[in-house]
Scaffold this active site. Structure first.
Site, short mmCIF file in Angstrom:
data_model
loop_
_atom_site.label_atom_id
_atom_site.label_comp_id
_atom_site.label_asym_id
_atom_site.label_seq_id
_atom_site.Cartn_x
_atom_site.Cartn_y
_atom_site.Cartn_z
N LYS A 112 51.13 -24.21 118.49
CA LYS A 112 51.86 -24.02 119.59
C LYS A 112 52.37 -25.28 120.17
CE LYS A 112 50.40 -19.90 120.32
NZ LYS A 112 49.42 -19.39 119.47
C1 LIG Z 1 48.90 -18.19 118.78
C2 LIG Z 1 48.34 -18.39 117.57
C3 LIG Z 1 48.45 -17.58 116.38
C4 LIG Z 1 49.30 -16.30 116.34
O1 LIG Z 1 50.82 -16.80 116.72
P1 LIG Z 1 51.62 -15.48 117.12
O2 LIG Z 1 53.01 -16.34 117.37
O3 LIG Z 1 51.23 -15.14 118.57
O4 LIG Z 1 51.79 -14.73 116.01
C5 LIG Z 1 47.87 -18.05 115.36
N1 LIG Z 1 47.08 -18.92 115.13
C6 LIG Z 1 46.69 -19.86 116.13
C7 LIG Z 1 45.76 -20.73 116.04
C8 LIG Z 1 47.44 -19.55 117.36
O5 LIG Z 1 47.21 -20.51 118.23
#
Ligand SMILES: *Cc1c(COP(=O)(O)O)cnc(C)c1O
Length: 466
Positions: A112
């Site tokens: 993120k």
């Molecule tokens: C948010 C997240 C996901 C999923 O990503 P999306 O964009 O919501 O599909 C997968 N792995 C981790 C570690 C995350 O923080």
């Protein structure tokens, strides 16, 4: 580039306005009016760029020249200066035909950070340029919260409120959010699950009076800027694997929850990146796997798993993909989504399902298989996968087809999810930035999972606009 809504009642929106709008005012999601495409020559030229240069080249297709080049360059450089790896998102080889794209070298150790560090810079810029108070409201299954708080803590003119599901995030995720003491940060720990948090904030964004009165801004992947920033590493990874293996086409396996990350991969493909298949990797919350199997999209019972950031049933960004697979038919989307709200499920026709299957594979990895994958890779390669990345690797093995090289996305560092790693019997060392969190005091407000309870905290926190 202008932006329009998947539900057809909003169009002609510029880049910064799309960024500020978050959820489209008609309840849909914003998408580019036309997806920009890049030629083979451009791809070739891009293959030599650094991560930051590539980000600027891609943003150039989307930002409409609304931001002076020097400002944009400074924001991009500042965003990635906080990363611990010079390549930002390095690619490593796990075994023949299987590469790992490491997306966890940012300040909060999850993917993120890549979009949210940039969005933090962009909010700061917009707050200053437009002299606008920015009140960010977001829901998190753990990582978005930590990362977006890190991006804007202490920034003047910006407040941030994050809802997380009480007791359903990992200890490190909770600490990363709640040990921040800056007065512009409010953590609401909500009785309920992530889907409840996401539904409540979508309702608040859909209340246009409330949204305008408090200048609400979105950091979740309902925000198109987050998706655009995430397309960059798909290109970057392709170039690295092309150099290493000579591959002219690759597939990606993407640990998925809200469908934001994999939708960025789909967008990269539509822009012209030579992508063969996109594999949707989920945990036991496998609504997307069931959709690809049956054509019916229907939430099931919510399950807590070892990969809590993917404990999501209702995937917001799925609407963006549906819009494209239905031939950009906004009326069809409006009626499908209204039906979904009323009946709790939606279905697509057999021809649409065939198109979906031509592009996507999907595989749900249960808890046991997740731990087994972590152990197997640690034993055979010495590489310690976090539980989300392990779902990606296992799905790649189950659904990858021979013939194209697979790149699996490593979305978090294992230290964030030691609860799961401990169950494998593997001991890990924590990076200093994570171990130091355990000594800090926490600050959060525990609230009922009802919109009224959230609103009463928000109106105390956001200085109301006259
Ligand atoms: C948010 C997240 C996901 C999923 O990503 P999306 O964009 O919501 O599909 C997968 N792995 C981790 C570690 C995350 O923080």
């Amino acid at each position: 580039m202008q932006y329009k809504s998947t539900r057809g009642k909003v169009s002609g929106i510029g880049f910064i306005d799309a960024f500020l709008m978050g959820l489209a005012n008609d309840g849909g999601l914003l998408v580019p009016e036309q997806i920009p495409t890049v030629s083979a020559e451009t791809l070739n030229a891009w293959s030599k760029l650094s991560y930051q240069e590539l980000t600027l080249a891609i943003l150039d297709l989307y930002t409409n020249d609304e931001i002076p080049a020097d400002d944009l360059k400074r924001m991009v450089n500042d965003s990635y200066a906080t990363f611990r790896h010079p390549e930002v998102t390095p690619v490593t080889k796990l075994k023949d035909e299987l590469y790992l794209l490491e997306l966890f070298h940012g300040p909060t150790f999850a993917f993120k950070d890549i979009a949210l560090q940039f969005m933090g810079q962009l909010y700061t810029y917009v707050a200053r340029e437009r002299n606008l108070p920015i009140n960010i409201l977001g829901a998190t299954s753990g990582d978005t919260g930590a990362s977006s708080i890190e991006g804007v803590r202490g920034k003047e003119g910006i407040n941030i409120c994050i809802l997380h599901p009480h007791g359903k995030v990992s200890k490190v995720q909770e600490l990363q959010m709640t040990t921040v003491t800056d007065s512009n940060v409010l953590n609401l720990s909500v009785h309920g699950n992530f889907d409840d948090c996401q539904r409540m904030i979508k309702d608040l964004f859909a209340d246009l009076d409330f949204k305008a009165k408090h200048n609400l801004c979105a950091i979740n992947s309902i925000n198109i800027v987050r998706i655009i920033a995430q397309t960059v590493y798909y290109f970057y990874a392709y170039f690295r694997v092309q150099e290493a293996s000579g591959a002219s086409q690759v597939s990606f396996s993407v640990p998925s929850g809200n469908f934001g990350d994999i939708f960025a991969g789909y967008l990269a493909k539509r822009m012209g990146l030579p992508v063969d298949r996109l594999v949707i990797a989920t945990n036991a919350n496998n609504i997307l796997e069931r959709f690809v199997e049956t054509g019916e999209y229907k939430p099931d019972n919510f399950r807590m798993t070892y990969s809590p950031s993917m404990d999501i049933q209702v995937a917001s960004n799925f609407e963006r993909y549906l819009y494209y697979v239905l031939g950009e038919n906004a009326e069809a989307i409006e009626s499908l989504m209204n039906g979904f709200r009323a009946n709790g499920s939606l279905s697509v026709s057999a021809d649409v399902l065939e198109k979906v299957r031509a592009e996507f594979g999907a595989y749900g990895v249960d808890n046991e298989a997740c731990l087994e994958t972590i152990k197997r890779y640690e034993a055979s390669t010495g590489y310690l996968l976090d539980p989300h990345s392990a779902c990606g690797v296992e799905a790649a093995e189950q659904r990858g087809q021979s013939g194209s090289v697979m790149i699996s996305l490593a979305t978090a560092h294992p230290a964030k999810f030691d609860e799961a790693v401990q169950l494998t019997g593997i001991k890990q060392e924590f990076p200093a930035q994570i171990s130091s969190l355990f000594d800090k005091p926490q600050r959060q407000t525990i609230v009922d999972g009802e919109t009224a309870a959230i609103v009463s905290e928000l109106v105390k926190f956001y200085p109301a606009q006259a």
